[in-house]
Structure formats: C-alpha cells, structure tokens
Enzyme design. Structure first.
Site: not given
Ligand SMILES: [Cu+2]
Length: 837
Positions: A382, A216, A418, A246, A378, A361, A220
């Site tokens: 988080h 992960h 997610h 995802h 997104h 995103e 990114h």
């Molecule tokens: Cu991610």
C-alpha cells in the site's frame, strides 16, 4: 461494569465524533432537542462565555472530568509519530504505532466514565491528530465489552472531507454560514475524478462510493492488525477474514468491470512495477491544509527513502524488501511449512489460510513478523504505491489515498495490489484437496436433500422472473456534522444537505424449492453466490476460472420439514450487507426512544456498521442485461454449527453487522466451513470421466450435487434515476411529481417565490448562497432524493409480518426485517420509476 445507561452511552460518545477540530466545549453539539453542551474544565473563560450565550437552547449538559492519570508521555510520543499538522495514513508504520498507543490508552480505562473522560481529554489535546483519534476511539468502542451497545455514526458524516472532493467541501463551508431557511441542497456531481472518455473512470460509482469506502475503513477498525492484549478477546479467524473480505471485494469489482466492458483486474506486475492507472482524488485535508497525494499514469514504483519530511520519517522501504518477503510467503505456500522463529511448522488444512492471512497482513497473530516483513507485506505494498508520486520526499508531498483504509478503495491501484495478494491466497488454496462429492470433512453432497428449483423474483413488476434490475438513485447526507468552525449565529446548527448519486437495485427475493426426503425435520444452511457467466471476450467461463469470481450474496439458516419446502428470502436480509450507516440524525432519533423507554432498548437497537453497502449488492449490469450464474448449496447445519456460546440458538449479536464479513464480537465465526465454501477450492473431478478431469462449468458442477442448484439470471441496468413522487416541502424547496422545483426555499419568511440562486428575499447580511451545480442528470431531468434501498415500490417488504416471505432463519434469524426506526422515516416518501422517456 458500565455505570452509564444505554442512552447516556450513545449521547455522550456520539458527539465526540462531531466537528472533530473544534474543542468539545466550543459551542453546542447535536441538533434539535438533542442539543448538548460539553462543560470542559480546561475551557478558556472567553470561549466558555461565548458558549453560555447559546445555553438557552440547550437542554442537556455533559460534565467532563479531568482523567485521574494524564497520559502525557504517551501523547508526546504519539505526536512525534503522527504530527497533528499532517495527514493520517493507516498504513504508515509510525502512524500505526501511534494508533496502537492511543488505542491502548483508551482500552486501559477501567470504567466507561473513565474512558469518556480520557477520550475527551485526548480529543481536545493539541498533540492528537483528529483522524488518528477517530480511528483509535471507534476501534476501542467496537471492541470493548462495556461499549458494545454504542452505535458509531456514519464515518462519511464524521469526516466528509475524506469522501467528497475539495470543491464540494468548499461549497458546504459557504452554505454552513447561511441561515437555515435559505440553504440550498448541494448537488454532488458524478465522477469528478476522471474523464468520461477514459474507460477506467467508468467505475467511479464503485470506487468512490461512500458505502464501499466506509465498509473498508470500518472493517479495519473492527479488526485492527494490532489489537493489544487488553480487555478484549482475539477476533476468531481474523486472518482468514482478511483474505475472504478482500477477496470478495476483488470478485465484486471484477463483476462490475465486466458489466462496463472492461477486462478483469490485472495484478500488479512485480517485474516492471509500473502502475498503468493514474489517480487524482481531489481530496483535501483541512487539518493539514494540503491535498492528498496524486499519481500520474504509468508511474514506476521505486524505493521509498524518506528524507526528513514530516511524513516520511523512518520509512525506508526497498522494492527488494518487498520481493524478499513475497518469496518467503510463496515458499511457505509451496512447502506448506511456516516459519515460526526457531522452527518450521506444517500449515494445516483447518487453519492454514488463517495463518497465511495473518502473515500477509502481518497482524499481531503472525507467527514470525520479522521474517515475513517487519511492517507487513500488505501494508508496505500500500505504502509503496501511496508515496510513488514522491518517493524520496523531494517535493514534500503528502501520502496518496492508498495510504489509508478510508481512501484506498478509490484508487484503481488498490485492486491491482489486492488482486496480487488474492492470487497468493489462491495459490495456497490450490494446494488443498478439492471438496469431494461424498468423502472428506466438507463433502458436497447431503443425502436426502434436493433443491428442486431456484429463482429470483424482482419487486419491480415490469421485470420477468430471474431478471434483476439496477438504477441510479440519490441520497442526502448532512455535511454539517463534519464542518468545523463554520457555525454562525444565523446558521443555528441546521444541516448542510448534499445530494449524491449512487447505484441502487430493485429489491428482490430468492425462492428456493427444497425436498427433504428424510423422515425428520433438519436444520440447514443455505449459501447463495453469484458470478458473471461470460469473460471479457464474451466466452463462457470455465469453472476453474469462474469460481474466483463467485461472490457471496447471502448465507442463512433454515429448518427443512420432511417433504417439500419453499424458502423465500429477501435481498435486504443478506448476510454480507448493511443498510447505509446510521447518520447522526437517525441515531439521535433512535436515542430519543431509548431515553423515553429504557426497557425497550435491546441489542438489536445498536449497530456497528461493518458490512458491504446494501445498495451495491448487485453489480450494475447493462441496459440489455448481463448474464450471471446464481448458485445455491444447502448444507447440514449440524456440521456447520460452531461449538461456541452461540450453540444452536445463537445469542443476538451486539449489532447488525454483516456476519459473513464481520463475524460476531467475542464469539466464534458463526460458520465452521472454510470461508467462501465451496468456491474457495478447485472443482471436483467429473465422476463420469475415465481420466481425472475437473467439471467444466457450473451446470456440470451441480449435476452431481442434488442439494445444489444453479440458475441463469440477467441484470438489467436502467439509466433512469429513481425519484420522489410526492409534493413535499421540507424547507429545502418544493417539487412536483416530475421532480421540477415549484418553489424555492423560503428566506427569512419573506417572499416565498424568490429565487434562491440570486439570493433574493434575504433580510439579513448572510452571504448569498453559492452557485449550485446543475441538478440534472444526463438526460436533463431533475433527479431527486430517495433513501438508499428503501424504495422503489416493494411488493414484499420484510417486516410486514409476512412470515412466509421473511423465511425461517434460526441461524442468522435476527437479520429479518429492517432496522428499527427506519419505517417511520420512510413513511413520508413515495417512490416512482420514471419509464416514460
Ligand atoms: Cu484492507
């Protein structure tokens, strides 16, 4: 143009990731014959002198030059945005800004040696946070053309404290001070973050797997949301990849949950905003001198209004903002019209999902960043969770694991969030026409091609056809590369090994019989998926639901001659996985080869480390076997081929990434069909029904598609742990075939029978080694190291020139076989399955 050789590139940059808090010129980096000394112009004389005393062992010196132009303004700004004394969180807006800024400084360097000098300068600068630096430099190295042959060392060796809990890191620090021959292997206990009676904590091995988390992180890094415009090419279909990568994690996680008797993940409830699962990660940041944030069960998500805290600067995030952005995104999905600022544009079937991925995103490619959420829907979700334990900064608590890409997947809340996003993406996918049997751009049927049969064959011969198996395995990691300031003279730079337990599976192969009824050979793409057959109540899934749980197992190209064809393909060649990331140790060995023979270094010697961990390709299953539906469809490669430089005979990509999730740097995504095809859309209507009715299950689905097939398989989990079967003293103790310790490590070449635990036999004044955790599994048996996925006995090891077995792979052909260098590393090991208990 690179003025560095491949060898030099790897050597010089690799150690910028070793012992991140120590200045480069302090001590020696690397190990064995790879030891190097970085001679820094800013080194204080005393420190330089101390290092000179160790110089005798060093064969290579790397001279650092001061950069031509100092980026002082940028660094000042960076340190304001992301103070070195705190934690770095990828999803914190200011930290993102700092990351973009530092990344730009590095990307702007004209030559590779300028980049090197600048990287050294930034690394040792008091204003740059180490994790920020790791993020910026690895992203830069992954995206610059002149550094594409660089292989990133495993992130869990670079920053072990992000992967292993505080008490393990404390043990490692103590062990680092001990003379090499007296070191003990640290046994990392299983599941340190939850009580075994809590059903959610059964999934520790998935959520806290080092491969899952570095995948992960790495994804990114390779696909930064803000990538600037410098020196680089936009990653093709990155928004769609954001969705697909995802989505795959969620379906994979749900399969794992079902195997553990748990219901599929619930999506975040936006109405009452309570997270049922708590999480206490026990991760400690040496740099900040603090723990990462924790969260009690049933925590309600509320507005974040940052006080003047060093971390919450500028965060003003209200739940209502998030809801407003969500409503705008949902409205875009419902109307099919996207806001691009001054007008609205239609989402098209070809690019709609890509645009939506960028919107959710909020990447640089979003058509209207302000409108769909300034800092990203997104990202802000988080963050809302990551600070929910201290939303106003009242207790000066630091960010929780949900705040960074390298830690987020440890937290059960990650999957809730997610799943929510995935549901939005699927809302959009449901607005699109289903793939039809014969009509439309991506029709399912391919006339003249028929899959006659499909099966899987387990390399572990005690299992029958269509039975796959998983077990626990143990691997070692060297924690020393990430331990700052613990290098003592006695230690002499040796490794601090720790053994961790992870899920693993027995290697298997697919065997597919395909008839080509045409008179000519054709190029085909084979797509293989798998999904659990039963839901949490034990009822078979309907395909409308099950399609969301299908996760990709492999995708590869092949040639079909007229008549019958038998396709065989190893699970090790999967297009979604990579082997464990390369450790420093492996990279050093590979790099030595490069130095010896510069001509032999091909593209395939480097690796980027983006991809799902190979050892977790299969869900765990159950002791009695969990049923899964295996599915394959063969499509026309002429139509799948992408009009890019790759052409029909693709260039070798610069590294062994998992193509399905990571694409190819500076190339188009190597498959023209929508990602997740054919399960990304609703199933077609059964042609035998008078009323339009979707086909009910996977058997009905393949009935009308001769070029597709399904097979029921079972995944059986053996609680045994695969262990080493040969006596071998590697300086860490000797074991017999049962895995019992015969002989403890030798200390200072004195008594070889002394007890390591008592520290007896040591001549020097090193502190006694710390108490080691009971190195026994839950059956009270000693369990030992095997390298991940390179054992158990494998009847058909790819790479052994069995062409039939390797399978033709014009499309993804370079993935055949194992990594260079792996074979020699393996040769010392035997693998046995212990079945006698
Ligand atoms: Cu991610």
């Amino acid at each position: 143009m690179s003025s560095m050789s491949d060898f030099q590139l790897q050597r010089d940059f690799m150690y910028l990731f070793e012992r991140m808090s120590e200045p480069l010129g302090y001590g020696i980096k690397g190990s064995g014959e790879n030891m190097v000394y970085y001679r820094s112009p800013t080194m204080e004389p005393a420190m330089a002198a101390a290092t000179e005393t160790m110089m005798g062992q060093v064969q290579q010196t790397i001279n650092i030059q001061m950069p031509g132009k100092m980026p002082m303004e940028e660094l000042k700004e960076i340190s304001k945005l992301c103070p070195k004394s705190g934690l770095f969180g990828h999803f914190i807006p200011n930290h993102r800004k700092a990351l973009i800024s530092l990344r730009n400084v590095l990307m702007d360097q004209n030559s590779t040696s300028d980049l090197f000098n600048m990287a050294c300068f930034c690394r040792d600068n008091q204003m740059v946070h180490p994790l920020l630096f790791v993020n910026a430099l690895s992203s830069c190295l992954a995206n610059r053309r002149d550094t594409k042959k660089f292989s990133m060392p495993a992130f869990y060796e670079v920053m072990p404290e992000i992967f292993f809990s505080d008490h393990i890191m404390k043990q490692a620090e103590k062990m680092a001070r001990v003379q090499d021959s007296c070191k003990n292997r640290i046994m990392i206990d299983r599941n340190t973050t939850g009580h075994q009676n809590d059903p959610e904590s059964r999934l520790w091995y998935f959520r806290e797997d080092i491969g899952v988390n570095s995948h992960h992180f790495h994804w990114h890094v390779v696909f930064p949301g803000d990538y600037g415009l410098r020196n680089e090419v936009k990653r093709d279909r990155r928004g769609e990849l954001f969705y697909y990568m995802h989505h795959s994690m969620i379906s994979r996680y749900d399969a794992e949950r079902l195997c553990n008797g748990l219901a599929r993940t619930k999506l975040l409830d936006f109405d009452n905003l309570v997270i049922e699962e708590g999480y206490f990660g026990k991760l400690y940041s040496t740099n900040a001198g603090r723990h990462w944030g924790t969260r009690q069960a049933n925590t309600r998500l509320v507005n974040l209004v940052g006080a003047n805290d060093e971390l919450l600067i500028d965060i003003d995030l209200k739940v209502e903002d998030l809801k407003r952005w969500r409503d705008r995104i949902l409205e875009t999905i419902d109307t099919g019209k996207v806001d691009v600022g001054d007008k609205r544009e239609q989402l098209t079937e070809d690019t709609g999902i890509d645009v939506l991925g960028d919107i959710i995103e909020n990447s640089q490619d979003s058509p209207h960043r302000q409108y769909y959420g300034v800092d990203g829907f997104h990202n802000m979700g988080h963050l809302l969770i990551a600070f929910s334990h201290d939303p106003t900064g009242k207790f000066r608590e630091f960010v929780g694991p949900m705040g960074d890409t390298s830690t987020a997947m440890r937290d059960p809340a990650f999957y809730r969030w997610h799943k929510y996003l995935d549901d939005m993406f699927d809302k959009y996918k449901r607005t699109l026409n289903e793939y039809k049997l014969n009509e439309g751009k991506w029709a399912l049927k391919w006339d003249g091609i028929k899959i006659e049969s499909m099966k899987v064959i387990n390399s572990n011969s005690k299992f029958k056809e269509n039975e796959l198996s998983t077990h626990w395995a143990q691997s070692d990691i060297d924690l020393a590369r990430g331990l700052d300031f613990y290098r003592t003279e006695a230690r002499n730079g040796g490794p601090v090994l720790a053994t961790f337990t992870h899920l693993n599976y027995d290697v298997f192969k697919y065997q597919i019989q395909i008839t080509n009824n045409s008179t000519k050979p054709v190029q085909a793409t084979v797509r293989i998926f798998m999904a659990p057959r039963h839901d949490e109540h034990g009822d078979p899934f309907r395909l409308t639901i099950q399609r969301l749980l299908y996760f990709e197992m492999d995708k590869f190209g092949t040639k079909l001659k007229p008549g019958n064809n038998t396709i065989e393909r190893s699970s090790l060649d999967s297009s979604v996985t990579i082997q464990m990331d390369a450790s420093f140790d492996i990279l050093e060995k590979l790099n030595r080869d490069k130095q010896r023979d510069d001509f032999r270094t091909g593209d395939d010697q480097s690796r980027c480390g983006c991809g799902w961990p190979q050892h977790l390709l299969l869900p765990r299953g159950t002791p009695f076997g969990t049923q899964f539906d295996l599915f394959a469809i063969v499509t026309d490669w002429e139509k799948d081929a992408v009009n890019s430089r790759s052409g029909p005979t693709p260039l070798k990509p610069p590294c062994k990434d998992a193509l399905s999730f990571c694409g190819i740097l500076n190339e188009k995504y190597p498959d023209a069909r929508p990602m997740g095809y054919p399960f990304d859309r609703r199933p077609y209507n059964n042609p035998e029904m008078a009323q339009p009715t979707e086909v009910r299950n996977i058997e009905e689905y393949v009935k009308f598609i001769p070029n597709a097939s399904t097979t029921k398989i079972r995944i059986i989990h053996e609680a045994d742990v695969v262990k080493r079967g040969k006596q071998k003293d590697n300086g860490m103790g000797m074991v017999n075939e049962k895995g019992e310790v015969l002989q403890t490590p030798r200390c200072s070449s004195s008594s070889s029978s002394s007890s390591a635990a008592s520290g007896g036999g040591m001549k020097n004044s090193s502190p006694p080694p710390p108490e080691i955790n009971a190195n026994k599994d839950n059956r009270g048996k000693k369990i030992l190291f095997i390298p991940p996925n390179r054992g158990p006995p494998n009847r058909f090891q790819p790479g052994q020139e069995n062409k039939q077995w390797q399978g033709p792979s014009a499309f993804y052909g370079f993935r055949g076989g194992r990594e260079p260098g792996m074979d020699e590393l393996d040769s010392d090991w035997d693998y046995v399955h212990d079945n006698n208990n």
